[in-house]
Design a protein around this motif. Structure first.
Motif, mmCIF file in Angstrom:
data_model
loop_
_atom_site.group_PDB
_atom_site.id
_atom_site.type_symbol
_atom_site.label_atom_id
_atom_site.label_comp_id
_atom_site.label_asym_id
_atom_site.label_seq_id
_atom_site.Cartn_x
_atom_site.Cartn_y
_atom_site.Cartn_z
ATOM 1 N N TYR A 105 0.822 -1.216 0.000
ATOM 2 C CA TYR A 105 0.000 0.000 0.000
ATOM 3 C C TYR A 105 0.856 1.266 0.000
ATOM 4 O O TYR A 105 0.386 2.332 0.412
ATOM 5 C CB TYR A 105 -0.949 0.010 1.193
ATOM 6 C CG TYR A 105 -1.916 -1.166 1.225
ATOM 7 C CD1 TYR A 105 -3.087 -1.140 0.468
ATOM 8 C CD2 TYR A 105 -1.652 -2.296 1.999
ATOM 9 C CE1 TYR A 105 -3.972 -2.201 0.490
ATOM 10 C CE2 TYR A 105 -2.526 -3.374 2.023
ATOM 11 C CZ TYR A 105 -3.685 -3.323 1.267
ATOM 12 O OH TYR A 105 -4.560 -4.375 1.283
ATOM 13 N N GLY A 106 2.098 1.132 -0.432
ATOM 14 C CA GLY A 106 2.962 2.302 -0.520
ATOM 15 C C GLY A 106 3.163 3.039 0.795
ATOM 16 O O GLY A 106 3.411 4.237 0.813
ATOM 17 N N GLY A 107 3.041 2.327 1.904
ATOM 18 C CA GLY A 107 3.287 2.946 3.207
ATOM 19 C C GLY A 107 2.080 3.660 3.796
ATOM 20 O O GLY A 107 2.168 4.213 4.888
ATOM 21 N N LYS A 108 0.942 3.617 3.100
ATOM 22 C CA LYS A 108 -0.256 4.262 3.643
ATOM 23 C C LYS A 108 -1.190 3.215 4.249
ATOM 24 O O LYS A 108 -1.584 2.263 3.566
ATOM 25 C CB LYS A 108 -0.981 5.034 2.535
ATOM 26 C CG LYS A 108 -2.201 5.777 3.040
ATOM 27 C CD LYS A 108 -2.983 6.408 1.887
ATOM 28 C CE LYS A 108 -4.241 7.124 2.379
ATOM 29 N NZ LYS A 108 -5.183 6.253 3.110
ATOM 30 N N VAL A 109 -1.538 3.397 5.501
ATOM 31 C CA VAL A 109 -2.439 2.461 6.170
ATOM 32 C C VAL A 109 -3.774 2.453 5.432
ATOM 33 O O VAL A 109 -4.378 3.512 5.246
ATOM 34 C CB VAL A 109 -2.657 2.874 7.644
ATOM 35 C CG1 VAL A 109 -3.582 1.881 8.333
ATOM 36 C CG2 VAL A 109 -1.318 2.958 8.378
ATOM 37 N N PRO A 110 -4.237 1.289 4.991
ATOM 38 C CA PRO A 110 -5.477 1.231 4.219
ATOM 39 C C PRO A 110 -6.670 1.774 5.003
ATOM 40 O O PRO A 110 -6.727 1.633 6.229
ATOM 41 C CB PRO A 110 -5.644 -0.257 3.898
ATOM 42 C CG PRO A 110 -4.656 -0.979 4.728
ATOM 43 C CD PRO A 110 -3.589 -0.019 5.104
ATOM 44 N N ASP A 111 -7.624 2.363 4.293
ATOM 45 C CA ASP A 111 -8.805 2.925 4.953
ATOM 46 C C ASP A 111 -10.083 2.210 4.540
ATOM 47 O O ASP A 111 -11.175 2.730 4.714
ATOM 48 C CB ASP A 111 -8.918 4.430 4.667
ATOM 49 C CG ASP A 111 -9.073 4.717 3.179
ATOM 50 O OD1 ASP A 111 -9.004 3.766 2.379
ATOM 51 O OD2 ASP A 111 -9.273 5.886 2.824
ATOM 52 N N GLU A 112 -9.921 1.006 3.971
ATOM 53 C CA GLU A 112 -11.090 0.210 3.605
ATOM 54 C C GLU A 112 -11.186 -0.995 4.533
ATOM 55 O O GLU A 112 -10.185 -1.681 4.775
ATOM 56 C CB GLU A 112 -10.964 -0.295 2.156
ATOM 57 C CG GLU A 112 -11.058 0.799 1.112
ATOM 58 C CD GLU A 112 -12.414 1.499 1.129
ATOM 59 O OE1 GLU A 112 -13.419 0.814 1.452
ATOM 60 O OE2 GLU A 112 -12.456 2.702 0.856
ATOM 61 N N PRO A 113 -12.392 -1.277 5.043
ATOM 62 C CA PRO A 113 -12.586 -2.382 5.987
ATOM 63 C C PRO A 113 -12.013 -3.713 5.504
ATOM 64 O O PRO A 113 -11.330 -4.409 6.256
ATOM 65 C CB PRO A 113 -14.104 -2.455 6.127
ATOM 66 C CG PRO A 113 -14.574 -1.066 5.854
ATOM 67 C CD PRO A 113 -13.623 -0.506 4.833
ATOM 68 N N ASN A 114 -12.276 -4.055 4.230
ATOM 69 C CA ASN A 114 -11.833 -5.375 3.780
ATOM 70 C C ASN A 114 -10.326 -5.446 3.591
ATOM 71 O O ASN A 114 -9.741 -6.525 3.632
ATOM 72 C CB ASN A 114 -12.554 -5.765 2.483
ATOM 73 C CG ASN A 114 -12.357 -4.725 1.395
ATOM 74 O OD1 ASN A 114 -11.854 -3.639 1.669
ATOM 75 N ND2 ASN A 114 -12.742 -5.056 0.187
ATOM 76 N N GLU A 115 -9.663 -4.293 3.401
ATOM 77 C CA GLU A 115 -8.201 -4.303 3.264
ATOM 78 C C GLU A 115 -7.514 -4.329 4.618
ATOM 79 O O GLU A 115 -6.600 -5.114 4.854
ATOM 80 C CB GLU A 115 -7.750 -3.069 2.466
ATOM 81 C CG GLU A 115 -8.173 -3.127 1.010
ATOM 82 C CD GLU A 115 -7.771 -1.883 0.241
ATOM 83 O OE1 GLU A 115 -7.583 -1.999 -0.980
ATOM 84 O OE2 GLU A 115 -7.652 -0.795 0.854
ATOM 85 N N ILE A 116 -7.963 -3.469 5.502
ATOM 86 C CA ILE A 116 -7.292 -3.362 6.801
ATOM 87 C C ILE A 116 -7.501 -4.628 7.625
ATOM 88 O O ILE A 116 -6.643 -5.025 8.423
ATOM 89 C CB ILE A 116 -7.781 -2.105 7.557
ATOM 90 C CG1 ILE A 116 -6.765 -1.753 8.646
ATOM 91 C CG2 ILE A 116 -9.168 -2.288 8.132
ATOM 92 C CD1 ILE A 116 -6.930 -0.375 9.202
ATOM 93 N N ALA A 117 -8.630 -5.298 7.409
ATOM 94 C CA ALA A 117 -8.926 -6.500 8.184
ATOM 95 C C ALA A 117 -8.007 -7.660 7.823
ATOM 96 O O ALA A 117 -7.884 -8.618 8.573
ATOM 97 C CB ALA A 117 -10.383 -6.897 7.981
ATOM 98 N N LYS A 118 -7.361 -7.572 6.664
ATOM 99 C CA LYS A 118 -6.462 -8.649 6.250
ATOM 100 C C LYS A 118 -5.132 -8.607 6.981
ATOM 101 O O LYS A 118 -4.390 -9.586 6.990
ATOM 102 C CB LYS A 118 -6.174 -8.533 4.746
ATOM 103 C CG LYS A 118 -7.320 -8.943 3.843
ATOM 104 C CD LYS A 118 -6.859 -8.829 2.388
ATOM 105 C CE LYS A 118 -8.035 -8.768 1.427
ATOM 106 N NZ LYS A 118 -7.669 -8.150 0.147
#
Length: 372
Positions: A105-118
């Motif tokens: 993610y290029g160093g950016k913490v994901p802001d989508e539920p299905n991405e961050i939950a992984k």
DNA sequence: CATGCGTGGCA
DNA sequence: TTGCCAAGCAT
């Protein structure tokens, strides 16, 4: 959601948000909205009290000020900064996930539920906490505080240990959370749980939503939440050897899975009949050490959530013909084909001991060695 | 779904 | 002293 029928939602939101703005604590991770800092704080706060976390968080941020810094750090360095905080897989999973964010993610913490939950170590609570606190997304963040507060407000008697119950509260909160104040709403509930709606003797007279609390009006607030009782931890008799030679001591790293994974320790085992005999035999068979007892330290008693170690601690001197080279093993490992990597150890000087992360139980042993 | 996984504070 | 509790997650 039957609980929300006739419940004064906006009145509840207003009272809670107003209370939180007046009473929120000044905490290090509340100084800005950096998703990385929010993330680290949420991991540290899992099953751990705020007062315990604060000094760890500050040291951690000093050493790993950015997601990139943490991604690039040696694992031992991360563990050393977690030493004494417990649940050490949190630290290793955090770094694994941070590396993933750096690469995918290029160093950016994901802001989508299905991405961050992984991400490793990010479960339903932590995902919701980061999404709502750092990004303002309307996601529930259900932890123990939240379940306690709402089980009292709605007089819910489901066992909060059960995973199914958490989902119940998530659905409840989806109907309660104000779209434009998700961060303060979620934090406000947790703060209320921590400061007012505490597990024992809740301070209902200071509660901003006491009029809306069914548990209180029914007089059962002390009985909630319903929770299964814990089992007693089981006793294990351990013996540990502080093996000395030429002012150096022998330590090893624990296996990469299970209890206290990847932390360092003095060689030890569970004993049955004779602690001294069994440790010396073990050291001989495993490491080809011939030893004689040189001192007896005080027993170390250490309680985990699920077991108790009673550790007999012996100081042993290496005897016989041993060639010691600094940083090298005094045994030839190639002659020990049965020696697993997990059991392999190494010699360090007493000064170097502080560079390694020990669990508290073995910190107690280390302390006796250094104070001798 | 149940269990393993740490530690320190508190009554 | 003992049991309970604390901003849970992985398996």
């Amino acid at each position: 959601m039957k609980e929300l029928k006739d419940f004064p939602i906006s009145q509840f939101q207003d009272a809670l948000l107003s209370w939180f703005e007046r009473n929120m604590r000044d905490l290090p991770w509340r100084k800005d909205r950096d998703p990385y800092k929010i993330w680290v704080s949420e991991i540290m706060l899992q099953q751990t009290q705020v007062d315990t976390v604060i000094p760890y968080f500050n040291r951690f941020m000093e050493r790993f000020p950015s997601l990139e810094a943490l991604a690039e750090a040696p694992e031992d360095d991360v563990l050393k900064h977690w030493e004494g905080l417990g649940y050490y897989s949190r630290a290793r999973n955090l770094q694994t996930a941070v590396k993933e964010v750096q690469e995918q993610y290029g160093g950016k913490v994901p802001d989508e539920p299905n991405e961050i939950a992984k991400l490793k170590g990010v479960g339903p609570y932590t995902a919701g906490a980061i999404l709502s606190i750092a990004y303002g997304k309307p996601e529930p963040a259900v932890d123990g505080n939240v379940m306690r507060v709402f089980s009292r407000i709605f007089a819910i008697q489901e066992d909060i240990q059960k995973p199914k119950t958490r989902k119940l509260f998530e659905e409840l909160i989806r109907g309660l959370i104000p779209e434009n104040s998700t961060s303060y709403f979620n934090q406000g509930i947790m703060e209320l749980g921590a400061l007012i709606c505490r597990p024992k003797s809740p301070q209902c007279m200071f509660c901003p939503v006491i009029e809306m609390c069914q548990g209180r009006s029914l007089g059962i607030e002390q009985e909630l939440p319903v929770k299964q009782k814990k089992k007693k931890p089981k006793l294990k008799k351990m013996v540990a050897g502080v093996v000395l030679a030429n002012n150096m001591v022998f330590i090893r790293q624990r296996p990469e899975t299970g209890l206290l994974a990847k932390l360092y320790e003095f060689p030890n085992l569970e004993w049955e009949a004779d602690a001294e005999l069994e440790i010396s035999k073990y050291l001989y068979q495993t490491y080809d050490f011939q030893t004689e007892t040189s001192a007896r330290y005080e027993h170390v008693q250490h309680t985990f959530s699920h077991l108790i170690w009673d550790i007999t601690v012996l100081e042993l001197n290496l005897v016989g013909e041993v060639e010691l080279v600094e940083g090298q093993l005094p045994v030839r490992l190639e002659r020990q084909p049965f020696l697993t990597n997990a059991e392999a150890g190494f010699w360090v000087t007493l000064e170097e001991l502080d560079r390694y992360a020990f669990p508290v139980s073995h910190q107690k042993i280390k302390k006796q060695l250094l104070e001798k």
